[in-house]
Design a protein around this motif. Structure first.
Motif, PDB file in Angstrom:
ATOM      1  N   ARG A 256       0.827  -1.198   0.000  1.00 61.01           N
ATOM      2  CA  ARG A 256       0.000   0.000   0.000  1.00 61.01           C
ATOM      3  C   ARG A 256       0.868   1.256   0.000  1.00 61.01           C
ATOM      4  N   LYS A 257       1.927   1.253   0.809  1.00 65.93           N
ATOM      5  CA  LYS A 257       2.833   2.399   0.882  1.00 65.93           C
ATOM      6  C   LYS A 257       3.511   2.647  -0.469  1.00 65.93           C
ATOM      7  N   THR A 258       3.981   1.551  -1.094  1.00 67.18           N
ATOM      8  CA  THR A 258       4.636   1.684  -2.395  1.00 67.18           C
ATOM      9  C   THR A 258       3.671   2.191  -3.456  1.00 67.18           C
ATOM     10  N   LEU A 259       2.444   1.684  -3.446  1.00 66.90           N
ATOM     11  CA  LEU A 259       1.449   2.117  -4.430  1.00 66.90           C
ATOM     12  C   LEU A 259       1.145   3.605  -4.288  1.00 66.90           C
ATOM     13  N   ASP A 260       1.040   4.078  -3.043  1.00 68.20           N
ATOM     14  CA  ASP A 260       0.789   5.506  -2.821  1.00 68.20           C
ATOM     15  C   ASP A 260       1.937   6.350  -3.376  1.00 68.20           C
ATOM     16  N   GLU A 261       3.165   5.883  -3.207  1.00 68.04           N
ATOM     17  CA  GLU A 261       4.320   6.619  -3.733  1.00 68.04           C
ATOM     18  C   GLU A 261       4.320   6.613  -5.261  1.00 68.04           C
ATOM     19  N   TRP A 262       3.984   5.482  -5.872  1.00 73.16           N
ATOM     20  CA  TRP A 262       3.946   5.398  -7.335  1.00 73.16           C
ATOM     21  C   TRP A 262       2.868   6.295  -7.912  1.00 73.16           C
ATOM     22  N   ARG A 263       1.724   6.388  -7.243  1.00 79.22           N
ATOM     23  CA  ARG A 263       0.622   7.208  -7.762  1.00 79.22           C
ATOM     24  C   ARG A 263       0.959   8.692  -7.763  1.00 79.22           C
ATOM     25  N   GLU A 264       1.927   9.103  -6.969  1.00 74.61           N
ATOM     26  CA  GLU A 264       2.328  10.510  -6.954  1.00 74.61           C
ATOM     27  C   GLU A 264       3.061  10.895  -8.237  1.00 74.61           C
ATOM     28  N   GLU A 265       3.633   9.916  -8.933  1.00 69.50           N
ATOM     29  CA  GLU A 265       4.434  10.201 -10.125  1.00 69.50           C
ATOM     30  C   GLU A 265       3.900   9.574 -11.400  1.00 69.50           C
ATOM     31  N   HIS A 266       3.110   8.503 -11.286  1.00 70.39           N
ATOM     32  CA  HIS A 266       2.711   7.758 -12.476  1.00 70.39           C
ATOM     33  C   HIS A 266       1.229   7.417 -12.436  1.00 70.39           C
ATOM     34  N   THR A 267       0.700   7.065 -13.607  1.00 66.42           N
ATOM     35  CA  THR A 267      -0.597   6.405 -13.685  1.00 66.42           C
ATOM     36  C   THR A 267      -0.381   4.937 -13.340  1.00 66.42           C
ATOM     37  N   VAL A 268      -1.095   4.438 -12.343  1.00 64.76           N
ATOM     38  CA  VAL A 268      -0.854   3.086 -11.828  1.00 64.76           C
ATOM     39  C   VAL A 268      -2.097   2.222 -12.044  1.00 64.76           C
ATOM     40  N   HIS A 269      -1.870   1.017 -12.586  1.00 66.81           N
ATOM     41  CA  HIS A 269      -2.933   0.027 -12.742  1.00 66.81           C
ATOM     42  C   HIS A 269      -2.622  -1.163 -11.828  1.00 66.81           C
ATOM     43  N   PRO A 270      -3.293  -1.299 -10.686  1.00 68.50           N
ATOM     44  CA  PRO A 270      -3.059  -2.463  -9.824  1.00 68.50           C
ATOM     45  C   PRO A 270      -3.658  -3.726 -10.446  1.00 68.50           C
ATOM     46  N   VAL A 271      -2.923  -4.824 -10.349  1.00 64.76           N
ATOM     47  CA  VAL A 271      -3.381  -6.123 -10.839  1.00 64.76           C
ATOM     48  C   VAL A 271      -3.326  -7.102  -9.674  1.00 64.76           C
ATOM     49  N   ALA A 272      -4.437  -7.736  -9.396  1.00 62.31           N
ATOM     50  CA  ALA A 272      -4.547  -8.579  -8.208  1.00 62.31           C
ATOM     51  C   ALA A 272      -3.702  -9.841  -8.318  1.00 62.31           C
ATOM     52  N   HIS A 273      -3.243 -10.312  -7.167  1.00 61.39           N
ATOM     53  CA  HIS A 273      -2.520 -11.585  -7.075  1.00 61.39           C
ATOM     54  C   HIS A 273      -3.545 -12.712  -7.115  1.00 61.39           C
ATOM     55  N   LEU A 274      -3.411 -13.607  -8.093  1.00 64.46           N
ATOM     56  CA  LEU A 274      -4.373 -14.699  -8.241  1.00 64.46           C
ATOM     57  C   LEU A 274      -4.113 -15.858  -7.289  1.00 64.46           C
ATOM     58  N   GLY A 275      -2.917 -15.895  -6.724  1.00 54.50           N
ATOM     59  CA  GLY A 275      -2.570 -17.004  -5.842  1.00 54.50           C
ATOM     60  C   GLY A 275      -2.106 -18.240  -6.582  1.00 54.50           C
ATOM     61  N   ARG A 276      -1.922 -18.088  -7.903  1.00 52.95           N
ATOM     62  CA  ARG A 276      -1.460 -19.209  -8.735  1.00 52.95           C
ATOM     63  C   ARG A 276      -0.895 -18.633 -10.019  1.00 52.95           C
ATOM     64  N   ASP A 277      -0.241 -19.474 -10.789  1.00 49.24           N
ATOM     65  CA  ASP A 277       0.243 -19.033 -12.097  1.00 49.24           C
ATOM     66  C   ASP A 277      -0.937 -18.877 -13.044  1.00 49.24           C
ATOM     67  N   PRO A 278      -1.101 -17.697 -13.663  1.00 50.66           N
ATOM     68  CA  PRO A 278      -2.241 -17.482 -14.556  1.00 50.66           C
ATOM     69  C   PRO A 278      -2.129 -18.307 -15.825  1.00 50.66           C
ATOM     70  N   ARG A 279      -3.256 -18.858 -16.244  1.00 46.25           N
ATOM     71  CA  ARG A 279      -3.319 -19.652 -17.462  1.00 46.25           C
ATOM     72  C   ARG A 279      -4.686 -19.469 -18.114  1.00 46.25           C
ATOM     73  N   GLY A 280      -4.702 -19.235 -19.412  1.00 45.64           N
ATOM     74  CA  GLY A 280      -5.934 -19.262 -20.162  1.00 45.64           C
ATOM     75  C   GLY A 280      -6.759 -17.992 -20.097  1.00 45.64           C
ATOM     76  N   ALA A 281      -7.932 -18.041 -20.784  1.00 42.15           N
ATOM     77  CA  ALA A 281      -8.737 -16.849 -21.017  1.00 42.15           C
ATOM     78  C   ALA A 281      -9.289 -16.241 -19.740  1.00 42.15           C
ATOM     79  N   ASP A 282      -9.790 -17.055 -18.817  1.00 41.44           N
ATOM     80  CA  ASP A 282     -10.399 -16.504 -17.608  1.00 41.44           C
ATOM     81  C   ASP A 282      -9.384 -15.736 -16.769  1.00 41.44           C
ATOM     82  N   ASP A 283      -8.202 -16.294 -16.606  1.00 41.66           N
ATOM     83  CA  ASP A 283      -7.177 -15.604 -15.821  1.00 41.66           C
ATOM     84  C   ASP A 283      -6.708 -14.330 -16.528  1.00 41.66           C
ATOM     85  N   LEU A 284      -6.567 -14.388 -17.844  1.00 43.73           N
ATOM     86  CA  LEU A 284      -6.136 -13.206 -18.575  1.00 43.73           C
ATOM     87  C   LEU A 284      -7.152 -12.079 -18.436  1.00 43.73           C
TER      88      LEU A 284
END
Length: 383
Positions: A256-284
């Motif tokens: 959260r701290k890092t994201l707040d710092e990044w948002r001060e300088e950049h446009t940030v798109h957070p991507v959630a942790h799936l808890g597994r290696d992404p595979r296939g259309a649904d994960d994409l």
């Protein structure tokens, strides 16, 4: 055509983000080309069974490109090789030399830009950030070297080349060398035009945290020094806020701290942790970051006129993340070598500054401001 060059620190998930970005754009009806320029077939496992009519996937084949280049070179230089008694190499029995993969990526970018297929979006999965930035610097650097070694104006005197060769006592460069250099220069110029296009931008992928923040800061500095546009930062593998009270409370707070710092300088798109290696259309679909509208206007390094106030012209170079102790400037003739951290770039001076002497420089708020004082011997005198 809109072009997104996606890179980031090693292990940050840039290939997954590239695949997800291209997949989401194609699903929305955008004709999309996904170009895999990273090592191996990394896109295959990520895409899995994902298949869309508007999505085309290509992988850079450095081996095939190297073999084709080797065959063409031997064909052009056949007479010289026979004269020297040199044996021809069999392309199928050779592997690519260092640098062949980078040249293959540049060729793939050029071909994508010149393709007769109508694509609306080109998504490029580049190697890890340090290598990707070196690759993106190649067109400018190679063209500069070619102009130094084989200036175009010398080719105009090709009728005098045999005479000059006899006078100098050494053989002059053959015509095919100039033709090859001219052809390569055109190809590199096409890639440079793609990188400088208003619809081209870099998208950096990093995992929020101390290591990711350091790597992102360095990569953003390299992007700025090359004069490239930074479209956005994709914060990959963001932990859910629901874990803030559990055993993951520490990592969640750090992210959260890092994201707040990044948002001060950049446009940030957070991507959630799936808890597994992404595979296939649904994960994409779950990992897709939006594709912003094309950036308008070129990246500018403006020169401001402060002659009336301070007697100088000031050249403004945006270098976010640069530090004073890692900056270095060296002027040679009409060029300025700028070193910022691990990156170096030789840039031609704007015409007005070529008639000036360097008067000093300062780094303020992420911008390098270089002062130039007009040379009385070269600057037009006012009455």
């Amino acid at each position: 055509m809109r072009t997104l060059l996606i890179t980031g620190p090693g292990g940050s998930g840039r290939t997954t983000v590239a695949a997800a970005t291209a997949f989401a754009a194609a699903r929305e009806g955008t004709r999309t080309l996904l170009l895999g320029a990273g090592p191996g077939d990394a896109l295959g496992p990520v895409l899995g069974d994902a298949d869309l009519p508007g999505l085309t996937v290509r992988r850079v084949d450095a081996d095939a490109g190297f073999r084709a280049d080797l065959a063409a070179l031997q064909e052009r230089a056949g007479g010289a090789l026979d004269l020297l008694g040199a044996s021809r190499l069999v392309p199928e029995e050779t592997g690519p030399l260092p640098g062949a993969e980078e040249l293959a990526v540049l060729r793939a970018l050029r071909d994508a830009a010149a393709s007769e297929d109508a694509y609306d979006l080109l998504v490029v999965d580049l190697p890890a950030a340090p290598r990707a930035l070196a690759l993106l610097a190649l067109p400018e650097e190679l063209r500069r070297v070619l102009r130094r070694l084989l200036p175009p104006e010398r080719q105009a005197a090709r009728a005098l080349r045999p005479v000059l060769g006899r006078l100098a006592g050494v053989p002059m460069p053959a015509e095919w060398i100039y033709e090859t250099a001219a052809r390569l220069d055109l190809q590199l110029a096409a890639v440079q035009a793609l990188l400088a296009d208003r619809g081209t931008a870099v998208r950096l992928v990093a995992e929020p945290g101390p290591a990711g923040a350091d790597a992102l800061r360095t990569a953003a500095l390299g992007v700025a020094l090359r004069g490239l546009r930074l479209d956005a930062v994709v914060a990959n593998r963001v932990l859910p806020e629901s874990e803030a009270a559990g055993w993951l409370a520490g990592p969640v707070a750090q992210q959260r701290k890092t994201l707040d710092e990044w948002r001060e300088e950049h446009t940030v798109h957070p991507v959630a942790h799936l808890g597994r290696d992404p595979r296939g259309a649904d994960d994409l679909a779950a990992l897709a970051a939006p594709v912003a509208p094309a950036v308008t206007g070129p990246v500018r390094w403006p020169v401001t006129d402060r002659i009336a106030e301070d007697g100088v012209l000031v050249w403004h170079l945006p270098l976010p993340g640069a530090r004073r102790d890692s900056l270095d400037l060296v002027r040679r003739g009409d060029e300025l070598t700028v070193t910022a951290g691990p990156f170096r770039r030789v840039v031609p001076l704007p015409s007005a500054l070529r008639r000036c002497t360097v008067d000093g420089a300062a780094l303020r708020e992420g911008e390098l401001r270089i002062r130039f004082r007009p040379d009385p011997e070269l600057w037009p005198r006012t009455r």
